[in-house]
Scaffold this active site. Structure first.
Site, PDB file in Angstrom:
ATOM      1  N   ASP A 309       0.819  -1.210   0.000  1.00  9.67           N
ATOM      2  CA  ASP A 309       0.000   0.000   0.000  1.00  9.67           C
ATOM      3  C   ASP A 309       0.855   1.265   0.000  1.00  9.67           C
ATOM      4  O   ASP A 309       1.914   1.326   0.632  1.00  9.67           O
ATOM      5  CB  ASP A 309      -0.886  -0.019   1.251  1.00  9.67           C
ATOM      6  CG  ASP A 309      -1.742   1.223   1.396  1.00  9.67           C
ATOM      7  OD1 ASP A 309      -2.589   1.451   0.520  1.00  9.67           O
ATOM      8  OD2 ASP A 309      -1.545   1.965   2.376  1.00  9.67           O
ATOM      9  N   GLU A 362       1.310  -0.485  -5.102  1.00  9.10           N
ATOM     10  CA  GLU A 362       0.344   0.574  -5.365  1.00  9.10           C
ATOM     11  C   GLU A 362       1.144   1.880  -5.381  1.00  9.10           C
ATOM     12  O   GLU A 362       1.377   2.485  -4.349  1.00  9.10           O
ATOM     13  CB  GLU A 362      -0.749   0.627  -4.291  1.00  9.10           C
ATOM     14  CG  GLU A 362      -1.883   1.576  -4.653  1.00  9.10           C
ATOM     15  CD  GLU A 362      -2.241   2.561  -3.550  1.00  9.10           C
ATOM     16  OE1 GLU A 362      -3.063   3.457  -3.801  1.00  9.10           O
ATOM     17  OE2 GLU A 362      -1.682   2.468  -2.444  1.00  9.10           O
TER      18      GLU A 362
END
Length: 641
Positions: A309, A362
């Site tokens: 993330d 990401e």
């Protein structure tokens, strides 16, 4: 007391940032010492004056079980006999400032159910796995040249008993796995399952990095979920958050009274947009903590990959910060050099230990070579989320079709860079929450046009180069945006339009998996050729997807307006007969039925970028996929029609 002769090397590696299995050294471990069974507690707290193990077993009295300092670098240890699995505990820490604090174990393998915050003793090795066949197949698989379609899932809001009362991992396995398998996905991606105090952080603000959240059961219950996925042919990807952690008092923040896991410098530590703290990526022991944590999930839970993330928030010192709120690096730049080095070290360690896993970044900027190996100057991931494609396509699809011709580049620009990284095309939870509307409700027009727009969008997504990811609910046209405190609107499946979308997704997945041209050369330029990228007036694009075999070539035509065109010319790569093998406008998908039911014979007259062409019906707001079914030596001349 730790056996120094056996553990001295591990302790040395831990302080050097190179202990990849630090969870075997630190934490609470059932063991036998001097002939007595009990629990060995080990914690790193270099700035503490005193550390004690406390819990119900000693009335939370830190005077009863003080720990012994093992070395000058702050490792503390205590063996307590007669304690068992399930023991609830914390560390009582006396800081240099004379304050007593209670902290959960950073290496705890289980935690109390919120709102309680203590750690719980849980063994690592009591589950018997039955996924040997899957793990062996995974070792042999070339995932770059295989279909990957990911169902992103938040367990608690997929289906629940009632608010804040959830099914167990084992119960979810019985419900989720058959559903996702029938839809045709290859992987499930779970939003973070590390223990977290606040439900609505969705796991992105964690306190227990080694604890699978107790909301849905025990660590072995989660192992069962993964095991059942594997036995049913589904991979499992875990969303992982090494960029920051929450500030709750029982967590990592100022763990021993000083900045330990976080940077001391607030300009580097504070993630003001989230109210969290950044890990100190330059600190060796933090590197051991995080690298071991990734390996822990991949090894101990047989996880097939990690979606990492907010990588951009790690890479840039000025990420979401105003001028004056951040300090440049030693060369005057905005890159966090320590984080860059850590990310490379992390990926090198993971692929050295478990070479067949997926590491997906990401990463929302133009940082180069995210999915390239570190020895080529890359960050070392093997996939990157294509956030540019996602942003462009959603912006385009939200427009009224009458305006789309003025923004045609939004659907074609991604092909300028589609092969610069190994991309995943993501439509994630972030795109259907916080007022952004559901994927279906982003689409303009009346009820019919919304569904037609959704079908053509999903069709383009599955024929565009790159692996696929779609958030739960989009597969049946959830009308409301994601309501993270409620479950999905399953009752919508009682309505034809939503049932048709679910059927559409099943058949689109089947087509995707059956056609090597849609995945075999996903990351190579020779896997894609434009036929016509420039018809902005009619908002129609056409292209070819290639595999290693020319017999598997597909011709794809997308119409992003509600207009129908008959006898529309499309260039094709070879002479022969073409068949429409898939149309999103088919009546059984809820379309208008403007399909090409007859064989389409190629005409030996050049058109667009090809040496021959066909004439076909272009359905409204739809995708048509064609495949050559037979060869005609001379083809059909235009004057022979």
């Amino acid at each position: 007391m730790l056996d120094q002769s056996e553990l001295e090397h591990d302790i040395y590696l831990f302080h050097q940032g190179n202990l990849r299995y630090s969870y075997q050294l630190l934490g609470a471990h059932p063991t036998i010492q001097d002939g007595k069974s009990g629990i060995r507690f080990t914690v790193w707290a270099p700035n503490a004056k005193r550390v004690s193990v406390v819990g119900l077993f000693n009335d939370w009295d830190g005077r009863q079980h003080p720990m012994e300092k093992v070395n000058d670098n702050g490792i503390w240890n205590r063996f307590i006999p007669d304690l068992e699995t399930g023991t609830i505990y914390k560390y009582e820490i006396l800081t240099n400032h004379g304050h007593l604090t209670l902290k959960a174990d950073p290496y705890a393998f289980s935690s109390e159910l919120r709102p309680n915050t203590a750690s719980a003793v849980y063994p690592l090795n009591q589950y018997t796995w039955k996924d040997e066949k899957w793990m062996e197949q995974r070792r042999q698989l070339n995932h770059y040249e295989s279909p990957i379609s990911i169902y992103e899932l938040h367990l608690g809001s997929w289906k629940y008993i009632k608010e804040e009362e959830y099914y167990t991992y084992r119960e979810y396995a019985e419900m989720v796995i058959p559903y996702v398998k029938e839809l045709g996905y290859t992987h499930i991606e779970l939003l973070p399952l590390t223990e977290h105090p606040f439900d609505r952080s969705w796991g992105y603000q964690a306190t227990g990095y080694y604890s699978v959240t107790s909301r849905y059961g025990t660590p072995d219950d989660f192992r069962y979920f993964v095991d059942q996925c594997h036995q049913n042919g589904l991979g499992v990807i875990l969303d992982w958050v090494p960029g920051h952690f929450c500030k709750d008092a029982h967590g990592l923040r100022r763990f021993d009274g000083e900045a330990l896991y976080e940077y001391e410098n607030p300009s580097k530590a504070e993630k003001t947009m989230w109210g969290t703290l950044s890990f100190d990526f330059g600190r060796n022991e933090v590197q051991s903590f995080l690298i071991s944590n990734a390996i822990y999930w991949l090894k101990e839970f047989h996880i097939d990959g990690m979606r990492v993330d907010a990588v951009a928030s790690m890479l840039y010192l000025n990420y979401c910060k105003e001028d004056g709120d951040w300090e440049p690096n030693e060369y005057g730049g905005r890159e966090n050099l320590e984080a860059v080095a850590f990310i490379k070290k992390l990926n090198e360690a993971i692929f050295n230990e478990i070479p067949d896993v997926l590491m997906m970044a990401e990463e929302s900027t133009s940082w180069p070579l995210v999915s390239a190996p570190t020895y080529l100057g890359g960050l070392g991931f093997n996939y990157k989320w294509n956030m540019g494609w996602m942003n462009d396509m959603l912006r385009y699809m939200e427009m009224d079709p009458i305006h789309r011709k003025y923004h045609h580049n939004l659907i074609t620009f991604s092909l300028f860079y589609a092969f610069s990284e190994n991309f995943i095309l993501p439509i994630s939870h972030d795109e259907v929450v916080h007022g952004k509307k559901s994927l279906l409700n982003k689409m303009p027009g009346d009820y019919w046009r919304k569904f037609a727009n959704l079908r053509v969008f999903l069709g383009y997504m599955f024929t565009h180069p790159g692996k696929k990811l779609l958030f739960m609910g989009s597969e049946f046209g959830q009308f409301d945006e994601w309501k993270d405190v409620e479950d999905l609107d399953w009752e919508l499946l009682d309505y034809d339009s939503h049932a048709h979308i679910l059927s559409y997704m099943k058949q689109l997945h089947q087509l995707y998996k059956d056609m090597p041209a849609l995945w075999e050369l996903d990351h190579k330029e020779e896997g894609f050729n434009w036929i016509d990228a420039n018809n902005y007036e009619q908002s129609i694009i056409s292209f070819i997807r290639n595999s290693r075999s020319s017999n598997d070539q597909l011709v794809v035509v997308c119409n992003f307006t509600p207009e129908v065109y008959h006898h529309y010319k499309v260039g094709v790569p070879r002479l022969g007969t073409y068949k429409e093998i898939f149309s999103s406008d088919a009546e059984h998908f809820g379309g208008s039925g403007q399909t090409n039911g007859v064989q389409l014979e190629a005409i030996a007259t050049p058109w667009q970028t090809q040496g021959q062409h066909i004439e076909m019906t272009i359905p409204p707001l739809a995708i048509s996929i064609l495949k050559k079914t037979s060869t005609s030596g001379e083809g059909k001349r235009l004057n022979e029609k």
